[in-house]
Design a protein around this motif. Structure first.
Motif, PDB file in Angstrom:
ATOM      1  N   LYS A 139       0.815  -1.214   0.000  1.00  0.00           N
ATOM      2  CA  LYS A 139       0.000   0.000   0.000  1.00  0.00           C
ATOM      3  C   LYS A 139       0.850   1.267   0.000  1.00  0.00           C
ATOM      4  O   LYS A 139       0.577   2.224  -0.747  1.00  0.00           O
ATOM      5  N   LYS A 140       1.896   1.309   0.826  1.00  0.00           N
ATOM      6  CA  LYS A 140       2.719   2.516   0.888  1.00  0.00           C
ATOM      7  C   LYS A 140       3.422   2.777  -0.441  1.00  0.00           C
ATOM      8  O   LYS A 140       3.461   3.914  -0.923  1.00  0.00           O
ATOM      9  N   SER A 141       3.960   1.733  -1.027  1.00  0.00           N
ATOM     10  CA  SER A 141       4.651   1.897  -2.317  1.00  0.00           C
ATOM     11  C   SER A 141       3.670   2.303  -3.403  1.00  0.00           C
ATOM     12  O   SER A 141       4.000   3.104  -4.292  1.00  0.00           O
ATOM     13  N   TYR A 142       2.445   1.748  -3.342  1.00  0.00           N
ATOM     14  CA  TYR A 142       1.438   2.094  -4.336  1.00  0.00           C
ATOM     15  C   TYR A 142       1.071   3.571  -4.241  1.00  0.00           C
ATOM     16  O   TYR A 142       0.996   4.279  -5.257  1.00  0.00           O
ATOM     17  N   CYS A 143       0.830   4.050  -3.023  1.00  0.00           N
ATOM     18  CA  CYS A 143       0.480   5.462  -2.844  1.00  0.00           C
ATOM     19  C   CYS A 143       1.611   6.372  -3.315  1.00  0.00           C
ATOM     20  O   CYS A 143       1.369   7.427  -3.924  1.00  0.00           O
ATOM     21  N   LYS A 144       2.841   5.967  -3.069  1.00  0.00           N
ATOM     22  CA  LYS A 144       3.989   6.765  -3.512  1.00  0.00           C
ATOM     23  C   LYS A 144       4.031   6.847  -5.031  1.00  0.00           C
ATOM     24  O   LYS A 144       4.245   7.926  -5.604  1.00  0.00           O
ATOM     25  N   ALA A 145       3.817   5.702  -5.697  1.00  0.00           N
ATOM     26  CA  ALA A 145       3.822   5.689  -7.162  1.00  0.00           C
ATOM     27  C   ALA A 145       2.676   6.529  -7.716  1.00  0.00           C
ATOM     28  O   ALA A 145       2.850   7.292  -8.678  1.00  0.00           O
ATOM     29  N   PHE A 146       1.528   6.417  -7.116  1.00  0.00           N
ATOM     30  CA  PHE A 146       0.364   7.167  -7.584  1.00  0.00           C
ATOM     31  C   PHE A 146       0.586   8.673  -7.444  1.00  0.00           C
ATOM     32  O   PHE A 146       0.311   9.456  -8.368  1.00  0.00           O
ATOM     33  N   GLU A 147       1.082   9.092  -6.292  1.00  0.00           N
ATOM     34  CA  GLU A 147       1.294  10.525  -6.073  1.00  0.00           C
ATOM     35  C   GLU A 147       2.320  11.080  -7.045  1.00  0.00           C
ATOM     36  O   GLU A 147       2.179  12.210  -7.546  1.00  0.00           O
ATOM     37  N   GLY A 148       3.367  10.279  -7.354  1.00  0.00           N
ATOM     38  CA  GLY A 148       4.365  10.730  -8.316  1.00  0.00           C
ATOM     39  C   GLY A 148       3.770  10.913  -9.704  1.00  0.00           C
ATOM     40  O   GLY A 148       4.100  11.869 -10.421  1.00  0.00           O
ATOM     41  N   ILE A 149       2.887  10.007 -10.088  1.00  0.00           N
ATOM     42  CA  ILE A 149       2.241  10.112 -11.403  1.00  0.00           C
ATOM     43  C   ILE A 149       1.362  11.348 -11.473  1.00  0.00           C
ATOM     44  O   ILE A 149       1.377  12.091 -12.461  1.00  0.00           O
ATOM     45  N   VAL A 150       0.586  11.602 -10.415  1.00  0.00           N
ATOM     46  CA  VAL A 150      -0.300  12.762 -10.412  1.00  0.00           C
ATOM     47  C   VAL A 150       0.506  14.051 -10.508  1.00  0.00           C
ATOM     48  O   VAL A 150       0.153  14.981 -11.261  1.00  0.00           O
ATOM     49  N   ARG A 151       1.631  14.138  -9.777  1.00  0.00           N
ATOM     50  CA  ARG A 151       2.454  15.352  -9.834  1.00  0.00           C
ATOM     51  C   ARG A 151       3.022  15.565 -11.233  1.00  0.00           C
ATOM     52  O   ARG A 151       3.030  16.689 -11.753  1.00  0.00           O
ATOM     53  N   SER A 152       3.484  14.475 -11.860  1.00  0.00           N
ATOM     54  CA  SER A 152       4.058  14.622 -13.200  1.00  0.00           C
ATOM     55  C   SER A 152       2.995  14.998 -14.221  1.00  0.00           C
ATOM     56  O   SER A 152       3.265  15.763 -15.157  1.00  0.00           O
ATOM     57  N   LEU A 153       1.771  14.485 -14.050  1.00  0.00           N
ATOM     58  CA  LEU A 153       0.697  14.849 -14.968  1.00  0.00           C
ATOM     59  C   LEU A 153       0.310  16.307 -14.816  1.00  0.00           C
ATOM     60  O   LEU A 153       0.012  16.999 -15.804  1.00  0.00           O
ATOM     61  N   ASP A 154       0.308  16.789 -13.574  1.00  0.00           N
ATOM     62  CA  ASP A 154      -0.022  18.196 -13.348  1.00  0.00           C
ATOM     63  C   ASP A 154       0.950  19.105 -14.090  1.00  0.00           C
ATOM     64  O   ASP A 154       0.562  20.149 -14.631  1.00  0.00           O
ATOM     65  N   LYS A 155       2.216  18.717 -14.131  1.00  0.00           N
ATOM     66  CA  LYS A 155       3.221  19.519 -14.825  1.00  0.00           C
ATOM     67  C   LYS A 155       3.081  19.390 -16.336  1.00  0.00           C
ATOM     68  O   LYS A 155       3.342  20.333 -17.078  1.00  0.00           O
ATOM     69  N   MET A 156       2.693  18.196 -16.784  1.00  0.00           N
ATOM     70  CA  MET A 156       2.677  17.920 -18.212  1.00  0.00           C
ATOM     71  C   MET A 156       1.456  18.500 -18.918  1.00  0.00           C
ATOM     72  O   MET A 156       1.497  18.845 -20.099  1.00  0.00           O
ATOM     73  N   GLU A 157       0.337  18.594 -18.175  1.00  0.00           N
ATOM     74  CA  GLU A 157      -0.889  19.036 -18.824  1.00  0.00           C
ATOM     75  C   GLU A 157      -0.787  20.492 -19.259  1.00  0.00           C
ATOM     76  O   GLU A 157      -0.418  21.367 -18.497  1.00  0.00           O
ATOM     77  N   ASN A 158      -1.097  20.734 -20.495  1.00  0.00           N
ATOM     78  CA  ASN A 158      -1.105  22.085 -21.052  1.00  0.00           C
ATOM     79  C   ASN A 158      -2.077  22.104 -22.210  1.00  0.00           C
ATOM     80  O   ASN A 158      -2.923  21.224 -22.355  1.00  0.00           O
ATOM     81  N   ALA A 159      -1.948  23.087 -23.005  1.00  0.00           N
ATOM     82  CA  ALA A 159      -2.907  23.259 -24.098  1.00  0.00           C
ATOM     83  C   ALA A 159      -2.540  22.448 -25.336  1.00  0.00           C
ATOM     84  O   ALA A 159      -3.098  22.686 -26.411  1.00  0.00           O
ATOM     85  N   SER A 160      -1.605  21.530 -25.198  1.00  0.00           N
ATOM     86  CA  SER A 160      -1.184  20.745 -26.366  1.00  0.00           C
ATOM     87  C   SER A 160      -2.370  19.983 -26.944  1.00  0.00           C
ATOM     88  O   SER A 160      -3.178  19.409 -26.219  1.00  0.00           O
ATOM     89  N   ILE A 161      -2.468  19.962 -28.242  1.00  0.00           N
ATOM     90  CA  ILE A 161      -3.533  19.253 -28.937  1.00  0.00           C
ATOM     91  C   ILE A 161      -2.969  17.952 -29.486  1.00  0.00           C
ATOM     92  O   ILE A 161      -1.977  17.966 -30.220  1.00  0.00           O
ATOM     93  N   PRO A 162      -3.579  16.828 -29.159  1.00  0.00           N
ATOM     94  CA  PRO A 162      -3.047  15.554 -29.677  1.00  0.00           C
ATOM     95  C   PRO A 162      -3.248  15.449 -31.183  1.00  0.00           C
ATOM     96  O   PRO A 162      -4.203  15.984 -31.742  1.00  0.00           O
TER      97      PRO A 162
END
Length: 748
Positions: A401-424
């Motif tokens: 559980k602890k490792s899972y939460c750590k991995a999840f939080e890291g993914i959310v932080r990286s997505l927050d940085k990555m999200e922008n107005a880019s159009i796929p």
């Protein structure tokens, strides 16, 4: 993988999927028990959840329980959810570790017998109790009632026998029961592990007559155990030594058609091969190529199973990569499990005198599966088969559980940085598709590749304005939706198949093989794909009246003539044209004539499916008229199936739609039924009497072909919802279960 249902917009750790005890209606309790806590003497929980299945023939548990998704989130798979799920899957090794659990897998063809005595010599022979039981049966009930109505008291008998014979060293909860006619699969788990099971789904696939009926086929249960996905398949394949190609085809059909519905709406269907572990058991019916009885018995007597195994059809077909590619099987160190005199260990001495064979098998696929034992059980004697079991250690991904939460939080932080107005944006390898010379019920496939750019994207084929579906009914895209990681690609297959619902309009020219597909990117632009082709007209899908006026094969006629004949109104007499029509369609006569000449003594007629290549050959002969009568066909079953498909494809049933209600009301009276038939258009009357005469001819030889009114009625009646020869197919016209009060019985 784990679906992040909550906390996606923040950095909190999402809850994992609900455990099996939620399904059982006891969430919050420490012990895993069923909704109905009724237990057997051995302590096994006999209640079970009622889960949705796609096939209505699948019975739910006999114990009522809560709804199928009690307490579960129904949030759809959005782009961000899907991306998080994919990234978590990639990082799975960082928050899971493998832990071995013991699986018992057993298969037993019981030959329609009821249980006699305990099953513990089969189910509990090992000292250590398994963590999970996967128990499959075939030929649970051989009665006509079981086949006709998919209902049998033997389901409860064998369920009780299994439950009472599970290992006494542990207590078990029943996870799921699924049955298709005589193919039954039971799944149990140790009660203390039930909280770790989720996403339980069951499906069935029939591969019997017309590739659909449930006398042969497979049933499956899939589930998630901790963070690993498992699929258990129980199959009963075609019999007889020479039918190994049909068995190969049935395995492919089960794999292609067995698809599971995920709990989250909008997510793609799951196939068998998409699970971490697949356990495949059943009476696979592969025989020995060596048919010398004395030589086989001598090798068995000397226990030279390795030499005998060289003649095993399944081994030969697997080595040729024609079936079960990617699966493994343990070394066979036990004597063949078929065929015995029931009640003994003596080989079959009946008139058939079957050569012994390893019909009953267990295979698996998965990188974390280790086989501990693979054996038969000679102590059980009430069938002509012996049961087989395999015990596995399966490495299951357990989440920290602890490792899972750590991995999840890291993914959310990286997505927050990555999200922008880019159009796929994507690149398509092809945008125009031409299908040449399309034939009735003959699949054609064209493929193209979607290559993604640097931005993750979700794609889906969408419907055009004022249209309900994204494509015409003769076309399908696989997959029709999906998710692409940056710089990844996916192959899309466009499958075109003309069936009974689309053939008539294509024959007449009212519809063309033309369509435009719209591929939509979430937050991106749309791409347009052009699909076109030419359809070769076929007698399949033509009205009876049209075929009676066609003196030439349909492929030799001008499109304008086919259109005129197809669209002309249904007549009560023959005054439409000066030229007198045929009494019955020549195509119908060709098939019935061949069956009358060569198949009246054929056992299993209309019950055993034909071969696909032979059906295509028959269809082409009928459509092109290359021969005045049908040429040599390897199988009478293929001609019989072609006849059923021909009747099923009729746009107007033999007993017309407008006469259907009155025919139902008169079904128990010969005189009134005759009056209804006399009011049909002349060509429909002729076809009705012609087919009933054919049935009557078959029934004259019932001693050899084993057909009767019940069997013939059942085979045609299976098509009631879709079609066709309604005077046979309607349950009421057949008199329900009392077929003596039926039009078919009155006439035949």
């Amino acid at each position: 993988g784990i679906s992040p249902w909550q906390g996606l917009l923040g950095n909190s750790c999402p809850p994992r999927k609900r455990p099996l005890r939620t399904f059982f209606g006891v969430a919050g309790k420490k012990d895993a028990t069923a909704a109905d806590p009724e237990q057997s003497a051995a302590g096994e929980v006999t209640g079970a959840p009622r889960l949705k299945t796609a096939n209505k023939m699948v019975p739910s548990s006999s114990v009522p329980a809560s709804g199928p998704t009690q307490g579960l989130s129904t949030r759809p798979c959005g782009l961000r959810d899907t991306l998080v799920k994919s990234l978590l899957k990639q990082k799975e090794s960082s928050y899971t570790h493998l832990q071995n659990f013991r699986f018992f897998v057993g298969t037993y063809n019981v030959n329609g017998q009821s249980p006699r005595g305990s099953l513990r010599p089969w189910l509990s022979q090992d000292g250590e109790p398994p963590d999970i039981y996967c128990v499959g049966f075939q030929e649970l009930d051989l009665s006509k009632e079981a086949f006709f109505f998919n209902d049998t008291p033997k389901e409860e008998e064998w369920f009780k026998a299994v439950t009472e014979s599970l290992h006494p060293g542990a207590k078990y909860a029943k996870v799921k029961l699924v049955r298709l006619v005589g193919i039954l699969l039971l799944l149990y788990v140790r009660t203390e592990l039930a909280m770790n099971i989720s996403e339980v789904e069951a499906e069935t696939v029939g591969t019997g007559i017309m590739g659909r009926m449930g006398n042969k086929g497979g049933v499956a249960i899939r589930f998630q155990f901790h963070n690993s996905t498992v699929c258990v398949v129980n199959a009963h394949l075609a019999a007889h030594p020479e039918e190994y190609e049909r068995r190969n085809q049935e395995v492919r059909d089960i794999c292609a058609r067995m698809q599971f519905h995920p709990l989250e709406p909008g997510c793609p269907l799951l196939a068998i091969k998409e699970h971490d572990v697949v356990l495949w058991l059943g009476d696979l019916n592969y025989r020995l190529e060596e048919q010398d009885m004395e030589r086989v018995k001598k090798l068995i007597q000397t226990q030279d199973f390795q030499a005998l195994h060289q003649h095993d059809q399944l081994k030969i077909q697997r080595e040729a990569k024609l079936v079960f590619e990617g699966f493994q099987e343990g070394e066979i160190s036990f004597q063949p499990t078929y065929k015995y005199n029931p009640g003994s260990d003596d080989w079959d001495d009946s008139a058939e005198c079957r050569v012994p064979a390893w019909c009953d098998r267990i295979l698996w696929s998965g990188k974390t599966v280790s086989l501990l034992s693979y054996q038969s059980h000679m102590a059980l004697k009430n069938s002509d088969h012996k049961p087989v079991s395999a015990i596995f250690d399966v490495g299951v991904k357990v989440v920290d559980k602890k490792s899972y939460c750590k991995a999840f939080e890291g993914i959310v932080r990286s997505l927050d940085k990555m999200e922008n107005a880019s159009i796929p944006s994507v690149t398509l390898s092809k945008r125009e598709f031409l299908f040449k010379d399309v034939k009735y019920l003959q699949l054609q496939v064209e493929s193209f590749t979607i290559s993604n750019g640097p931005v993750p994207c979700q794609f889906e084929f969408i419907s055009k304005p004022n249209e309900d579906a994204y494509c015409k009914p003769w076309l399908i895209a696989k997959p029709s939706k999906g998710f692409l990681m940056p710089d990844s690609e996916v192959v899309i297959a466009l499958e075109l198949c003309v069936n009974k619902s689309t053939a008539t309009a294509l024959n007449s020219g009212e519809e063309k093989l033309e369509d435009i597909l719209v591929l939509h990117l979430d937050r991106g632009k749309d791409y347009f794909l052009s699909v076109s082709g030419n359809y070769l007209p076929s007698c399949f899908g033509c009205p009876i009246q049209t075929l009676c006026y066609m003196k030439e094969p349909i492929r030799e006629m001008l499109p304008e003539a086919i259109r005129e004949l197809t669209l002309m109104p249904l007549l009560t007499d023959d005054a439409f044209w000066e030229e007198k029509p045929l009494d019955v369609p020549k195509e119908l006569w060709m098939m019935v004539d061949l069956l009358c000449r060569s198949a009246c003594h054929q056992e299993g007629l209309f019950q055993q499916p034909g071969l696909r290549p032979e059906f295509e050959q028959i269809r082409d002969w009928l459509d092109t008229g290359t021969l005045d009568v049908l040429g040599p066909v390897a199988s009478n079953h293929s001609v019989a199936e072609a006849l059923l498909l021909f009747l099923e494809s009729l746009p107007e049933p033999v007993v017309c739609y407008k006469s259907y209600r009155s025919s139902l009301e008169c079904a128990n009276s010969y005189e009134m039924s005759s009056q209804v038939i006399s009011m049909l258009p002349k060509c429909h009357q002729n076809v009705f009497h012609y087919l009933v005469a054919f049935l009557r001819e078959l029934l004259k030889h019932t001693g050899k072909n084993h057909l009767d009114v019940n069997v013939l009625g059942k085979e045609i009646r299976m098509r009631d919802k879709a079609t066709c020869f309604r005077t046979w197919s309607s349950p009421v016209l057949l008199g329900g279960r009392d077929r003596k009060n039926s039009v078919l019985y009155q006439y035949a």
